[in-house]
Design an enzyme around this catalytic site. Structure first.
Site, PDB file in Angstrom:
ATOM      1  N   GLU A  81      -2.420  -9.154   2.463  1.00 43.10           N
ATOM      2  CA  GLU A  81      -3.102  -9.644   3.523  1.00 43.10           C
ATOM      3  C   GLU A  81      -4.470  -9.495   3.987  1.00 43.10           C
ATOM      4  O   GLU A  81      -4.953 -10.040   4.893  1.00 43.10           O
ATOM      5  CB  GLU A  81      -2.297  -8.892   4.855  1.00 43.10           C
ATOM      6  N   CYS A 140       0.940  -1.317   0.020  1.00 47.01           N
ATOM      7  CA  CYS A 140      -0.062   0.017   0.047  1.00 47.01           C
ATOM      8  C   CYS A 140       0.774   1.082  -0.033  1.00 47.01           C
ATOM      9  O   CYS A 140       1.444   1.579  -1.073  1.00 47.01           O
ATOM     10  CB  CYS A 140      -1.066   0.022   1.172  1.00 47.01           C
ATOM     11  N   HIS A 199      -3.835  -4.611  -0.627  1.00 39.53           N
ATOM     12  CA  HIS A 199      -3.354  -5.241   0.504  1.00 39.53           C
ATOM     13  C   HIS A 199      -3.498  -6.889   0.473  1.00 39.53           C
ATOM     14  O   HIS A 199      -4.486  -7.330   0.476  1.00 39.53           O
ATOM     15  CB  HIS A 199      -4.314  -4.917   1.799  1.00 39.53           C
TER      16      HIS A 199
END
Length: 221
Positions: A203, A91, A201
């Site tokens: 994750e 990011c 992202h």
């Protein structure tokens, strides 16, 4: 023992840089899930010596740069890349790899690993929040095993809309994944030797994000 484990039988060591702006815990859990030993750290020695370094980021470009400068991140990232040692930006951690960011009227210098400017996307609805597909480059190790219909999770209003780097016969040109939001086409990920980075992202991107992180962790063995 996971597929990401080294031949010596240990888990790759990943330093997750804590500079006060980042999705630290979710990134830590995702990396551990795909077979990394993760240490959240502000220690420059740990960050330089780890098998891999992750630079996360959430918030404004200039504020993230202040935090990064406070923990000597420009030196850490530069030293690692000079030695061909893997770095992953996520990011705003991707955005700071570019030359500069212009956000809320503030023009801030980035780490300058790539040419380009982070600026506000031209779209009727901001932030760009949710799932989106990418234009995945051919031969990408980052997206190995993932297809063109794969979606990743984005949360941002700023991005890099141009990559002003000329091809050089002596240097491998970075592999760039692009995405679109409204009329804006922007860089979604860059794979450039030991430096990988994503605007989205991983994750927070479910199985697709874990697959990408697994691809990165396997390069650390």
């Amino acid at each position: 023992m996971t597929a990401a484990s080294s031949a010596a039988g240990r888990l790759p060591r990943v330093a997750l840089l804590d500079y006060g702006a980042g999705n630290i815990r979710s990134a830590q859990r995702a990396l551990e899930h795909v077979g990394a030993h993760v240490e959240v750290t502000q220690d420059p020695h740990v960050a330089v010596e780890a098998d891999g370094l992750v630079v996360p980021g959430v918030g404004a470009f200039a504020a993230c740069m202040r935090g990064l400068n406070a923990v000597q991140a420009p030196r850490i990232v530069g030293q690692r890349l000079a030695g061909g040692r893997p770095v992953l930006g996520i990011c705003v951690g991707m955005q700071v790899m570019f030359e500069r960011g212009v956000e809320h009227g503030v023009d801030a210098q980035g780490l300058g690993e790539w040419p380009g400017t982070v600026e506000k996307l031209e779209a009727p609805v901001l932030p760009h929040m949710g799932w989106n597909t990418l234009e995945i480059p051919e031969g990408s190790a980052m997206f190995s095993g993932l297809d063109a219909d794969t979606r990743f999770y984005f949360v941002h209003s700023y991005g890099v809309r141009e990559f002003p780097l000329e091809a050089d016969e002596y240097i491998e040109y970075p592999r760039i994944a692009w995405a679109e939001h409204g009329p804006s086409r922007f860089i979604a990920a860059v794979e450039n030797g030991p430096l990988w980075a994503t605007q989205f992202h991983p994750e927070k991107s479910g199985d697709a994000g874990l697959a990408l992180l697994g691809n990165w962790v396997r390069t650390l063995a």
